[in-house]
Design a protein around this motif. Structure first.
Motif, PDB file in Angstrom:
ATOM      1  N   ASN A 273       0.824  -1.220   0.000  1.00 33.51           N
ATOM      2  CA  ASN A 273       0.000   0.000   0.000  1.00 33.51           C
ATOM      3  C   ASN A 273       0.851   1.260   0.000  1.00 33.51           C
ATOM      4  N   HIS A 274       2.022   1.190   0.626  1.00 35.49           N
ATOM      5  CA  HIS A 274       2.916   2.347   0.688  1.00 35.49           C
ATOM      6  C   HIS A 274       3.940   2.351  -0.440  1.00 35.49           C
ATOM      7  N   ALA A 275       4.027   1.244  -1.182  1.00 39.82           N
ATOM      8  CA  ALA A 275       4.964   1.153  -2.305  1.00 39.82           C
ATOM      9  C   ALA A 275       4.290   0.353  -3.422  1.00 39.82           C
ATOM     10  N   PRO A 276       3.316   0.949  -4.097  1.00 39.91           N
ATOM     11  CA  PRO A 276       2.516   0.210  -5.091  1.00 39.91           C
ATOM     12  C   PRO A 276       3.347  -0.446  -6.187  1.00 39.91           C
ATOM     13  N   SER A 277       4.484   0.149  -6.530  1.00 42.24           N
ATOM     14  CA  SER A 277       5.295  -0.408  -7.610  1.00 42.24           C
ATOM     15  C   SER A 277       5.912  -1.755  -7.245  1.00 42.24           C
ATOM     16  N   SER A 278       5.849  -2.145  -5.980  1.00 39.91           N
ATOM     17  CA  SER A 278       6.449  -3.418  -5.559  1.00 39.91           C
ATOM     18  C   SER A 278       5.503  -4.606  -5.737  1.00 39.91           C
ATOM     19  N   LEU A 279       4.238  -4.350  -6.098  1.00 39.81           N
ATOM     20  CA  LEU A 279       3.261  -5.440  -6.176  1.00 39.81           C
ATOM     21  C   LEU A 279       3.676  -6.516  -7.180  1.00 39.81           C
ATOM     22  N   GLN A 280       4.139  -6.116  -8.354  1.00 38.28           N
ATOM     23  CA  GLN A 280       4.505  -7.093  -9.382  1.00 38.28           C
ATOM     24  C   GLN A 280       5.605  -8.021  -8.883  1.00 38.28           C
ATOM     25  N   GLU A 281       6.588  -7.468  -8.176  1.00 35.58           N
ATOM     26  CA  GLU A 281       7.676  -8.292  -7.658  1.00 35.58           C
ATOM     27  C   GLU A 281       7.165  -9.228  -6.563  1.00 35.58           C
ATOM     28  N   VAL A 282       6.268  -8.739  -5.710  1.00 38.07           N
ATOM     29  CA  VAL A 282       5.691  -9.599  -4.672  1.00 38.07           C
ATOM     30  C   VAL A 282       4.958 -10.777  -5.315  1.00 38.07           C
ATOM     31  N   GLU A 283       4.160 -10.504  -6.332  1.00 37.19           N
ATOM     32  CA  GLU A 283       3.418 -11.571  -7.014  1.00 37.19           C
ATOM     33  C   GLU A 283       4.377 -12.561  -7.670  1.00 37.19           C
ATOM     34  N   ARG A 284       5.471 -12.049  -8.227  1.00 34.02           N
ATOM     35  CA  ARG A 284       6.459 -12.922  -8.869  1.00 34.02           C
ATOM     36  C   ARG A 284       7.106 -13.843  -7.841  1.00 34.02           C
ATOM     37  N   ARG A 285       7.385 -13.315  -6.668  1.00 36.17           N
ATOM     38  CA  ARG A 285       7.975 -14.138  -5.619  1.00 36.17           C
ATOM     39  C   ARG A 285       7.002 -15.212  -5.136  1.00 36.17           C
ATOM     40  N   VAL A 286       5.737 -14.853  -4.986  1.00 32.86           N
ATOM     41  CA  VAL A 286       4.741 -15.837  -4.553  1.00 32.86           C
ATOM     42  C   VAL A 286       4.625 -16.953  -5.584  1.00 32.86           C
ATOM     43  N   ASN A 287       4.611 -16.597  -6.861  1.00 34.18           N
ATOM     44  CA  ASN A 287       4.538 -17.604  -7.917  1.00 34.18           C
ATOM     45  C   ASN A 287       5.766 -18.519  -7.889  1.00 34.18           C
ATOM     46  N   GLY A 288       6.938 -17.945  -7.617  1.00 32.15           N
ATOM     47  CA  GLY A 288       8.144 -18.760  -7.497  1.00 32.15           C
ATOM     48  C   GLY A 288       8.061 -19.715  -6.322  1.00 32.15           C
ATOM     49  N   LEU A 289       7.429 -19.250  -5.239  1.00 35.97           N
ATOM     50  CA  LEU A 289       7.251 -20.093  -4.068  1.00 35.97           C
ATOM     51  C   LEU A 289       6.363 -21.291  -4.397  1.00 35.97           C
ATOM     52  N   ARG A 290       5.325 -21.064  -5.163  1.00 36.96           N
ATOM     53  CA  ARG A 290       4.435 -22.158  -5.576  1.00 36.96           C
ATOM     54  C   ARG A 290       5.205 -23.202  -6.387  1.00 36.96           C
ATOM     55  N   ARG A 291       6.137 -22.742  -7.211  1.00 41.26           N
ATOM     56  CA  ARG A 291       6.918 -23.659  -8.059  1.00 41.26           C
ATOM     57  C   ARG A 291       8.092 -24.279  -7.296  1.00 41.26           C
ATOM     58  N   GLN A 292       8.259 -23.857  -6.044  1.00 44.25           N
ATOM     59  CA  GLN A 292       9.391 -24.308  -5.223  1.00 44.25           C
ATOM     60  C   GLN A 292      10.720 -24.021  -5.914  1.00 44.25           C
ATOM     61  N   ASP A 293      10.787 -22.842  -6.522  1.00 48.36           N
ATOM     62  CA  ASP A 293      11.981 -22.418  -7.253  1.00 48.36           C
ATOM     63  C   ASP A 293      12.894 -21.661  -6.297  1.00 48.36           C
ATOM     64  N   ARG A 294      13.989 -22.287  -5.909  1.00 49.07           N
ATOM     65  CA  ARG A 294      14.907 -21.699  -4.937  1.00 49.07           C
ATOM     66  C   ARG A 294      15.992 -20.848  -5.596  1.00 49.07           C
ATOM     67  N   CYS A 295      16.024 -20.854  -6.924  1.00 47.77           N
ATOM     68  CA  CYS A 295      17.130 -20.196  -7.611  1.00 47.77           C
ATOM     69  C   CYS A 295      16.744 -18.914  -8.339  1.00 47.77           C
ATOM     70  N   VAL A 296      15.449 -18.693  -8.576  1.00 49.16           N
ATOM     71  CA  VAL A 296      15.049 -17.494  -9.333  1.00 49.16           C
ATOM     72  C   VAL A 296      15.500 -16.252  -8.556  1.00 49.16           C
ATOM     73  N   GLN A 297      16.075 -15.301  -9.261  1.00 48.58           N
ATOM     74  CA  GLN A 297      16.569 -14.100  -8.600  1.00 48.58           C
ATOM     75  C   GLN A 297      15.417 -13.144  -8.317  1.00 48.58           C
ATOM     76  N   TRP A 298      15.512 -12.471  -7.190  1.00 43.93           N
ATOM     77  CA  TRP A 298      14.530 -11.466  -6.798  1.00 43.93           C
ATOM     78  C   TRP A 298      15.084 -10.071  -7.094  1.00 43.93           C
ATOM     79  N   LYS A 299      14.168  -9.130  -7.278  1.00 50.23           N
ATOM     80  CA  LYS A 299      14.553  -7.733  -7.427  1.00 50.23           C
ATOM     81  C   LYS A 299      14.507  -7.072  -6.053  1.00 50.23           C
ATOM     82  N   LEU A 300      15.444  -6.181  -5.806  1.00 49.54           N
ATOM     83  CA  LEU A 300      15.476  -5.457  -4.550  1.00 49.54           C
ATOM     84  C   LEU A 300      14.254  -4.554  -4.408  1.00 49.54           C
ATOM     85  N   LEU A 301      13.670  -4.542  -3.232  1.00 50.48           N
ATOM     86  CA  LEU A 301      12.537  -3.663  -2.952  1.00 50.48           C
ATOM     87  C   LEU A 301      12.913  -2.684  -1.854  1.00 50.48           C
TER      88      LEU A 301
END
Length: 301
Positions: A273-301
């Protein structure tokens, strides 16, 4: 549609500057050249002419918690521990129930602190067993559940998935046998929470998460940052060699790493809510968690 601007520390920009101006006036600092350095959690602001960094605690932070952190850092300074120093005036400065602390500014090169440079200060921190400050006990799962209860940016199905995953990890944690002795931990040791001193050494900073707990949590946090944010295996290997213990070779590693990553995801989701531009990265991380992908790189928030 214009994307909403981030709200540093949960404040709108004009409010942040008003709190800063009044806080600086209280201790006689000039903030006319104030420049925001970081704002995703706290509002961290450089007063360039003063060579001072002002840190306005995130909206809603308890003044007592900030005061405890100040007391702990003062004690570290007295013992000669490698920490960024607080300024001498009594702190925190409180403006309209918002706590501000003021720190010496250490100019930094473009290159962040290497993981191996954190080994010495972290090793020294982990040997502290009786600080003269009553620190909270480290509890990632409580933090995760608190964040889950506050998240509004994710659909109900995603929240259910994250809550069930937290339950699974809590059960797994019950079977973990820790190997290192309990002591003081930083809580979030990583490349951005340490600074170069200009003498080839590094000092720790950002003590909001200091607690009593298992050093394995700190070591896992550093490994996650090396792996997820593109620093590379070599950075972590150099750290483990310098520290003298490799958390990835310990049987409890996978459970702690999974908990730490879930905490990072849910904390950032809570702040969308305080950083709306971070939503896409949050969703990407959740999707990676579902795939149990331990290697996908995250973007700094």
């Amino acid at each position: 549609m214009t994307e909403a601007a981030p709200a540093p520390g949960g404040f709108d920009e004009s409010e942040m500057h008003q709190v800063l101006k009044r806080g600086c006036a209280t201790i006689g600092l000039d903030c006319s050249d104030a420049r925001l350095l970081r704002g995703h959690t706290n509002a961290v602001i450089l007063l360039e002419k003063e060579h001072v960094v002002a840190k306005i605690a995130r909206r809603g932070s308890r003044v007592d918690d900030v005061a405890r952190t100040v007391k702990f850092v003062r004690w570290l300074m007295d013992t000669g521990f490698p920490t960024v120093p607080l300024l001498p005036p009594d702190q925190p400065v409180v403006i309209d129930r918002q706590a501000i602390t003021f720190w010496s500014y250490l100019p930094q090169p473009d290159q962040p602190v290497a993981a191996a440079q954190l080994a010495k200060p972290l090793g020294a921190l982990h040997t502290i067993t009786t600080p003269p400050v009553a620190l909270p006990h480290h509890d990632n799962l409580t933090t995760i559940r608190r964040s889950l209860a506050a998240i509004t940016c994710l659909p109900e199905e995603a929240l259910s998935f994250l809550a069930e995953y937290a339950d699974q990890l809590e059960a797994d944690l019950g079977a973990v046998e820790f190997e290192l002795p309990e002591g003081v931990i930083q809580g979030d040791p990583q490349h951005r929470n340490a600074l170069h001193t200009g003498e080839g050494e590094a000092v720790l900073c950002d003590w909001d998460t200091v607690a009593v707990g298992q050093p394995e949590w700190d070591l896992v946090t550093l490994e996650v940052h090396c792996r997820r944010f593109g620093h590379g295996q070599g950075h972590y290997t150099a750290f483990a060699e310098a520290y003298g213990w490799d958390v990835t070779r310990w049987p409890g590693y996978c459970t702690l790493a999974a908990i730490r990553e879930l905490q990072m995801i849910t904390t950032n989701a809570r702040k969308v809510n305080h950083a709306p531009s971070s939503l896409q990265e949050v969703e990407r991380r959740v999707n990676g968690l579902r795939r149990q992908d331990r290697c996908v790189q995250w973007k700094l928030l």
